[in-house]
Write a protein that holds these residues in place. Structure first.
Motif, PDB file in Angstrom:
ATOM      1  N   LYS A   1       8.159 -66.096 -60.592  1.00 40.52           N
ATOM      2  CA  LYS A   1       7.768 -65.621 -61.918  1.00 40.52           C
ATOM      3  C   LYS A   1       8.990 -65.340 -62.777  1.00 40.52           C
ATOM      4  O   LYS A   1       9.024 -65.690 -63.965  1.00 40.52           O
ATOM      5  CB  LYS A   1       6.917 -64.355 -61.801  1.00 40.52           C
ATOM      6  N   VAL A   2      10.012 -64.714 -62.200  1.00 40.49           N
ATOM      7  CA  VAL A   2      11.222 -64.410 -62.965  1.00 40.49           C
ATOM      8  C   VAL A   2      11.907 -65.701 -63.404  1.00 40.49           C
ATOM      9  O   VAL A   2      12.329 -65.827 -64.555  1.00 40.49           O
ATOM     10  CB  VAL A   2      12.180 -63.518 -62.135  1.00 40.49           C
ATOM     11  N   ILE A   3      12.011 -66.653 -62.505  1.00 31.56           N
ATOM     12  CA  ILE A   3      12.639 -67.934 -62.854  1.00 31.56           C
ATOM     13  C   ILE A   3      11.842 -68.638 -63.947  1.00 31.56           C
ATOM     14  O   ILE A   3      12.404 -69.178 -64.904  1.00 31.56           O
ATOM     15  CB  ILE A   3      12.792 -68.823 -61.599  1.00 31.56           C
ATOM     16  N   ALA A   4      10.513 -68.610 -63.825  1.00 27.33           N
ATOM     17  CA  ALA A   4       9.662 -69.234 -64.847  1.00 27.33           C
ATOM     18  C   ALA A   4       9.844 -68.541 -66.196  1.00 27.33           C
ATOM     19  O   ALA A   4       9.908 -69.213 -67.240  1.00 27.33           O
ATOM     20  CB  ALA A   4       8.201 -69.201 -64.414  1.00 27.33           C
ATOM     21  N   MET A   5       9.951 -67.221 -66.195  1.00 27.75           N
ATOM     22  CA  MET A   5      10.140 -66.479 -67.445  1.00 27.75           C
ATOM     23  C   MET A   5      11.493 -66.814 -68.075  1.00 27.75           C
ATOM     24  O   MET A   5      11.592 -66.963 -69.296  1.00 27.75           O
ATOM     25  CB  MET A   5      10.036 -64.977 -67.201  1.00 27.75           C
ATOM     26  N   VAL A   6      12.527 -66.920 -67.252  1.00 26.29           N
ATOM     27  CA  VAL A   6      13.856 -67.269 -67.766  1.00 26.29           C
ATOM     28  C   VAL A   6      13.824 -68.667 -68.372  1.00 26.29           C
ATOM     29  O   VAL A   6      14.370 -68.895 -69.469  1.00 26.29           O
ATOM     30  CB  VAL A   6      14.923 -67.155 -66.646  1.00 26.29           C
TER      31      VAL A   6
END
Length: 141
Positions: free
Chosen positions: A24-29
């Protein structure tokens, strides 16, 4: 044996939880980066569409648009606001707005008698006022 499986399941669920968080964090970045570059591209296209025709300015490249965007953010701020201090200013604004028209609000209580006044005296007084204005206008003509 059951204890070992229980520990394995707990570890597996913890790993699954953290992997989902990382994804999720990678997708948000990636999404934030894509939106940033899209905004920069839109800025470049708008500049190249409007500024040369309106003001005679030169067209700009993607990287020049990025520079303009960063410079504008530095000059005008990033728009985030101030977190907790914002609540304090909200309280001050609320207090100020409550006391801004206090003299007018005091007089507002008198308006509850308006309908009764109009029924008793208002209509006759209004007709007399209109007749007076008509007479003054007729005399001035």
């Amino acid at each position: 044996m059951d204890r070992k499986r229980e520990i394995e399941k707990r570890v597996e669920s913890n790993v699954e939880y953290y992997v989902k968080k990382i994804v999720k964090v990678i997708a948000m970045v990636i999404l934030a980066g894509a939106l940033f570059f899209l905004a920069n591209y839109v800025l470049m296209r708008l500049w190249n569409w409007l500024m040369p025709d309106l003001f005679g300015l030169a067209t700009i490249t993607f990287w020049q648009a990025l520079g303009i965007l960063v410079m504008a953010k530095i000059i005008f701020g990033f728009g985030g606001g101030g977190g907790k201090s914002k609540g304090g200013s909200h309280q001050r604004r609320k207090h100020r707005s409550n006391h801004k028209c206090s003299s007018l609000r005091r007089d507002f209580d008198e308006w509850k008698h308006y309908d009764q006044f109009w029924k008793e005296e208002g209509e006759e007084a209004f007709k007399a006022y209109v007749a007076k204005i008509k007479n003054e206008n007729h005399e001035n003509s």
